[in-house]
Each structure stands twice: as C-alpha cells, then as structure tokens.
Design a protein around this motif. Sequence first.
Motif, mmCIF file in Angstrom:
data_model
loop_
_atom_site.group_PDB
_atom_site.id
_atom_site.type_symbol
_atom_site.label_atom_id
_atom_site.label_comp_id
_atom_site.label_asym_id
_atom_site.label_seq_id
_atom_site.Cartn_x
_atom_site.Cartn_y
_atom_site.Cartn_z
ATOM 1 N N PRO A 187 0.841 -1.536 0.181
ATOM 2 C CA PRO A 187 0.167 0.037 -0.142
ATOM 3 C C PRO A 187 0.743 1.421 -0.246
ATOM 4 C CG PRO A 187 -0.496 -0.527 1.851
ATOM 5 C CD PRO A 187 0.790 -1.837 1.461
ATOM 6 N N ASP A 188 0.007 2.233 -0.215
ATOM 7 C CA ASP A 188 0.969 3.764 -0.153
ATOM 8 C C ASP A 188 1.015 4.224 0.470
ATOM 9 O OD1 ASP A 188 -1.743 4.393 -0.580
ATOM 10 O OD2 ASP A 188 -1.142 5.655 -2.171
ATOM 11 N N TYR A 189 0.400 4.419 1.734
ATOM 12 C CA TYR A 189 0.014 4.588 2.356
ATOM 13 C C TYR A 189 1.544 3.930 3.677
ATOM 14 C CZ TYR A 189 -3.164 0.529 3.291
ATOM 15 O OH TYR A 189 -3.815 -0.206 2.631
ATOM 16 N N TYR A 190 2.382 3.137 3.471
ATOM 17 C CA TYR A 190 2.882 2.447 4.193
ATOM 18 C C TYR A 190 3.827 2.841 5.229
ATOM 19 C CZ TYR A 190 8.087 2.396 5.062
ATOM 20 O OH TYR A 190 9.414 2.421 5.848
ATOM 21 N N VAL A 191 3.844 4.677 5.649
ATOM 22 C CA VAL A 191 3.599 4.946 6.733
ATOM 23 C C VAL A 191 2.931 4.633 7.853
ATOM 24 C CG1 VAL A 191 5.410 6.830 5.802
ATOM 25 C CG2 VAL A 191 2.541 7.284 5.758
ATOM 26 N N ASP A 192 1.871 4.219 6.982
ATOM 27 C CA ASP A 192 0.716 4.003 8.763
ATOM 28 C C ASP A 192 0.630 2.689 8.921
ATOM 29 O OD1 ASP A 192 -0.020 6.636 8.562
ATOM 30 O OD2 ASP A 192 -1.268 5.624 6.441
ATOM 31 N N HIS A 193 1.827 1.651 8.621
ATOM 32 C CA HIS A 193 1.981 0.326 8.702
ATOM 33 C C HIS A 193 3.415 0.081 9.677
ATOM 34 C CE1 HIS A 193 -1.409 -1.785 6.319
ATOM 35 N NE2 HIS A 193 -1.455 -0.018 6.290
ATOM 36 N N ASN A 194 3.226 -0.864 10.657
ATOM 37 C CA ASN A 194 4.453 -0.859 11.467
ATOM 38 C C ASN A 194 5.349 -1.379 10.458
ATOM 39 O OD1 ASN A 194 3.010 -0.424 14.012
ATOM 40 N ND2 ASN A 194 2.045 -2.593 14.764
ATOM 41 N N ALA A 228 16.489 -8.249 15.635
ATOM 42 C CA ALA A 228 17.743 -8.259 16.597
ATOM 43 C C ALA A 228 18.893 -7.981 16.274
ATOM 44 C CB ALA A 228 18.111 -9.514 17.095
ATOM 45 N N ALA A 229 18.759 -8.210 15.713
ATOM 46 C CA ALA A 229 20.815 -7.599 14.945
ATOM 47 C C ALA A 229 20.866 -7.030 14.280
ATOM 48 C CB ALA A 229 21.220 -8.858 14.248
ATOM 49 N N ASN A 230 19.670 -5.940 13.833
ATOM 50 C CA ASN A 230 19.704 -4.094 12.915
ATOM 51 C C ASN A 230 19.902 -4.965 11.608
ATOM 52 O OD1 ASN A 230 18.199 -2.691 14.880
ATOM 53 N ND2 ASN A 230 20.353 -3.035 15.953
ATOM 54 N N THR A 231 20.329 -5.826 11.296
ATOM 55 C CA THR A 231 20.134 -6.681 9.561
ATOM 56 C C THR A 231 19.060 -6.598 8.844
ATOM 57 O OG1 THR A 231 20.366 -9.145 10.363
ATOM 58 C CG2 THR A 231 22.677 -7.208 10.451
ATOM 59 N N ILE A 232 18.212 -6.909 9.662
ATOM 60 C CA ILE A 232 17.075 -6.321 8.091
ATOM 61 C C ILE A 232 15.526 -4.831 9.059
ATOM 62 C CG2 ILE A 232 14.999 -7.757 7.209
ATOM 63 C CD1 ILE A 232 16.875 -10.172 7.636
ATOM 64 N N LEU A 233 15.449 -4.875 8.214
ATOM 65 C CA LEU A 233 13.736 -3.705 8.609
ATOM 66 C C LEU A 233 13.269 -4.758 8.165
ATOM 67 C CD1 LEU A 233 12.490 -1.660 9.086
ATOM 68 C CD2 LEU A 233 13.037 -0.682 7.249
ATOM 69 N N LEU A 234 11.611 -5.703 8.523
ATOM 70 C CA LEU A 234 10.411 -5.674 8.280
ATOM 71 C C LEU A 234 9.432 -4.833 7.999
ATOM 72 C CD1 LEU A 234 11.436 -8.740 10.094
ATOM 73 C CD2 LEU A 234 11.863 -8.887 7.351
ATOM 74 N N ASP A 235 8.112 -5.142 7.161
ATOM 75 C CA ASP A 235 7.284 -4.834 7.436
ATOM 76 C C ASP A 235 6.365 -5.394 8.087
ATOM 77 O OD1 ASP A 235 6.301 -6.482 5.510
ATOM 78 O OD2 ASP A 235 5.432 -4.836 3.496
ATOM 79 N N GLY A 236 5.269 -4.939 8.245
ATOM 80 C CA GLY A 236 4.014 -5.830 8.759
ATOM 81 C C GLY A 236 3.814 -6.982 8.743
ATOM 82 N N LYS A 240 7.425 12.569 4.493
ATOM 83 C CA LYS A 240 6.997 11.948 2.733
ATOM 84 C C LYS A 240 8.181 13.095 1.996
ATOM 85 C CE LYS A 240 2.933 9.919 2.857
ATOM 86 N NZ LYS A 240 1.434 10.046 2.582
ATOM 87 N N TRP A 241 8.875 12.728 1.511
ATOM 88 C CA TRP A 241 9.526 13.390 0.683
ATOM 89 C C TRP A 241 9.132 14.637 -0.932
ATOM 90 C CZ3 TRP A 241 9.640 13.587 -4.773
ATOM 91 C CH2 TRP A 241 8.851 12.551 -5.663
ATOM 92 N N GLN A 242 7.707 14.329 -1.069
ATOM 93 C CA GLN A 242 6.866 15.155 -1.546
ATOM 94 C C GLN A 242 6.769 16.200 -0.870
ATOM 95 O OE1 GLN A 242 6.287 11.400 -0.859
ATOM 96 N NE2 GLN A 242 5.879 10.198 -2.495
#
Length: 130
Positions: free
Chosen positions: A13-20, A25-33, A116-118
């Motif tokens: 979705p384009d509302y990524y910022v509204d999702h977790n 634990a190792a700070n090597t991956i950023l995961l979405d919801g 948002k960059w926009q």
Amino acid sequence: TEVPISHQPCTKPDYYVDHNVRYNAANTILLDGDDDAVMMEWERPLMNAHASILTNNGTRGKRVLNIGFGLGIIDSALQSYEPSLHVICEAHPTVYKKMVDDGWDKKPNVRICFGKWQDELPKLLQEGLV
C-alpha cells in the motif's frame, strides 16, 4: 496482453507510513508488517558502490540527499565521504525514531526531514538546499 512490470501496481500500500515496521534483533533487516524485507544487510556492497558514484568516487564535501533511511546503509557510506550537507528524508515514525536514537540528528552536516519526500522536497528547494 501482459502488462510490463514497470506499469504494474505496487504490491504494497502507498500508506506505508501508517503500518508497523520493525528491525530484527541484529538490526540487519528492516521488516514491514507482513514480515517482508524493506531493507537487508546484503544490500551494503551495492549501497557502498552507489555512495561512491554519487560522490564522484569519494570526493569530499559534496551535498547529498537520500530518500528513506531504512538501515542507514547508504547514509553511513555517504558520511564516510564527509559531505558538506547530508539531507535524509524519512517518513516512517519507527525508522525516524531509530535514526534519532542512533544519533543521526547529531552528526555533522546532517539534516533529517521527518515526512514524505513529496512534502519535504519543496521546503528544501525553497531554502535553496537542493
């Protein structure tokens, strides 16, 4: 007829910022919801190469703009080239908080734009920063 990938809608979705989002634990991956990777550590060599290219093979004192912090991989690489101005636009509150917790708001010549960059880019243009 099959639609080219470049014309297919995003699967997220384009509302990524509204999702977790969360860091592992190792700070090597950023995961979405959905536990899909947003950014992963394996991207580091690619981001390092991009930083070198963006700074004309490591020229110090360049002004750089990055949209989306993620794991901060390219931002760390860009910092090694001592930019005269390093602007980072980040819209996700969780990622922004990690940036501040990690001290990015205190790094020399770094300016964080939370939004948002926009929305942020016109402000930077008006200030003559980009």
